[in-house]
Design an enzyme around this catalytic site. Structure first.
Site, PDB file in Angstrom:
ATOM      1  N   GLY A   1    -106.884 106.745 -41.092  1.00 60.61           N
ATOM      2  CA  GLY A   1    -105.898 106.436 -42.118  1.00 60.61           C
ATOM      3  C   GLY A   1    -105.805 107.338 -43.332  1.00 60.61           C
TER       4      GLY A   1
ATOM      5  N   CYS B   1    -100.041 109.629 -42.211  1.00 57.70           N
ATOM      6  CA  CYS B   1    -100.577 108.520 -41.424  1.00 57.70           C
ATOM      7  C   CYS B   1    -100.319 107.216 -42.170  1.00 57.70           C
ATOM      8  CB  CYS B   1    -102.080 108.710 -41.201  1.00 57.70           C
ATOM      9  SG  CYS B   1    -102.846 107.360 -40.275  1.00 57.70           S
TER      10      CYS B   1
END
Length: 351
Positions: A185, A190
């Site tokens: 993440g 993302c």
């Protein structure tokens, strides 16, 4: 259910504390590393910075530019080149520092085998580095795949991920990974943390995962979260053996992407590999059982990647001089992080 109350930190949450040094110039600093990989027993010597296996970043053109730079920099090729393109590429010098990227589905295995077949008995020495890459490295199937790949190719170096906790780093290392990729993440395009709520602050993830890997004589690659050159120094200082970046290498001539112009400004489209853009391009759309976990952005066109490399590598060398590390290897041993509430003064905007 339980809550971990220990504070976990990202790169933006810390600065590096300077120390007295006898170094007179950045020229005295050697930022190359030498590793012998745990399972393949192959050696690496060079600057352990890796361009991520993303469209517009992990390109053959990027690999050629990195090879020309001449410091052992490496590129994890995007998964979406054809076998024919890969065979031609692996006949060139630029391939010596490239990672062959793959997932764990049958078509990835078939592509690898097709490329290896072209080189016969010398395949291990040509396609000598594999990057086995999935968004969620916690599945039992992934660890099993790493193990079976190691059994099938005992002399090939394997990087595998992504994970963010020590116990999974240990499992993947014991399953046959030479390098475990760390990061869930933190990437600029993302959206996993937004869509799933899953993740781990990158600095703390690297510190904890590096400790787990080094205890087994394995290595880790910090993947994602670098927004400025100083973040590379922080990642290395936290114990990362390699640092992989996507967004910081986006927007260059080597992207192999179309340059678009709007209102007199040039841009290059950049997107996460779990974004709708990527899945429309490579998988026929977003499957009905999942959601997109990436975004699509327009990155200002940045010219040749050489200038960015100079900023990143110069920044790491300079960080070493601030703490008295003559070699990159010494950086983590001389590292003290200070928790901060502000990293950069942006009163006159971002530069």
């Amino acid at each position: 259910m339980r809550i971990e109350e220990d504070i976990k930190l990202d790169f933006k949450d810390v600065l590096i504390r300077p120390k007295r040094s006898t170094l007179k110039s950045r020229k005295e600093v050697d930022i190359r590393r030498e590793y012998t990989f745990l399972h393949s027993n192959r050696k690496f010597f060079g600057v352990p910075v890796v361009a991520a296996n993303m469209d517009g970043v992990g390109t053959m053109d990027m690999a050629r530019a990195f090879e020309t730079h001449g410091e052992g920099l490496s590129v994890a090729l995007t998964k979406h080149y054809s076998p024919e393109e890969l065979v031609e590429f692996y006949k060139t010098d630029a391939a010596k520092n490239a990672w062959f990227s793959m997932g764990i589905v049958e078509r990835d295995i078939e592509k690898l085998e097709k490329v290896r077949e072209a080189f016969g008995a010398d395949a291990d020495n040509v396609v000598d580095k594999l990057c086995i890459d999935v968004a969620n490295g916690y599945s039992e199937a992934f660890a099993d795949f790493v193990k079976s790949t190691r059994e099938k190719f005992p002399n090939v170096t394997i990087m595998a991920g992504n994970v963010v906790t020590g116990e999974m780093v240990e499992e993947l290392t014991l399953s046959g990974a030479d390098v475990v990729k760390v990061g869930i993440g933190p990437g600029s395009v993302c959206t996993t943390r937004k869509m799933t709520g899953v993740g781990y602050p990158q600095l703390s993830a690297v510190i904890e995962c590096a400790d787990a890997a080094h205890g087994l004589k394995g290595l880790v690659c910090s993947d994602g979260g670098c927004t400025v050159p100083g973040d590379f120094a922080k990642a290395f200082g936290a114990g990362a053996d390699f640092v992989m970046a996507g967004g910081m290498f986006a927007g260059h001539d080597q992207s192999e992407c179309k340059i678009v112009e709007e209102d007199g400004q040039k841009f290059v489209v950049f997107y996460g590999m779990s974004s709708k853009t990527a899945m429309d391009k490579h998988s026929g759309g977003v499957a009905e059982y999942r959601a997109s976990e990436g975004k699509t952005v327009k990155v200002p066109y940045r010219g040749p990647v050489e200038n960015t490399l100079q900023d990143i590598l110069g920044g790491v060398r300079s960080a070493c001089t601030y703490v008295g590390a003559t070699k990159l290897k010494e950086l983590s041993k001389r590292m003290t992080f200070i928790r901060v509430t502000q990293q950069i003064n942006e009163v006159f905007g971002k530069s």
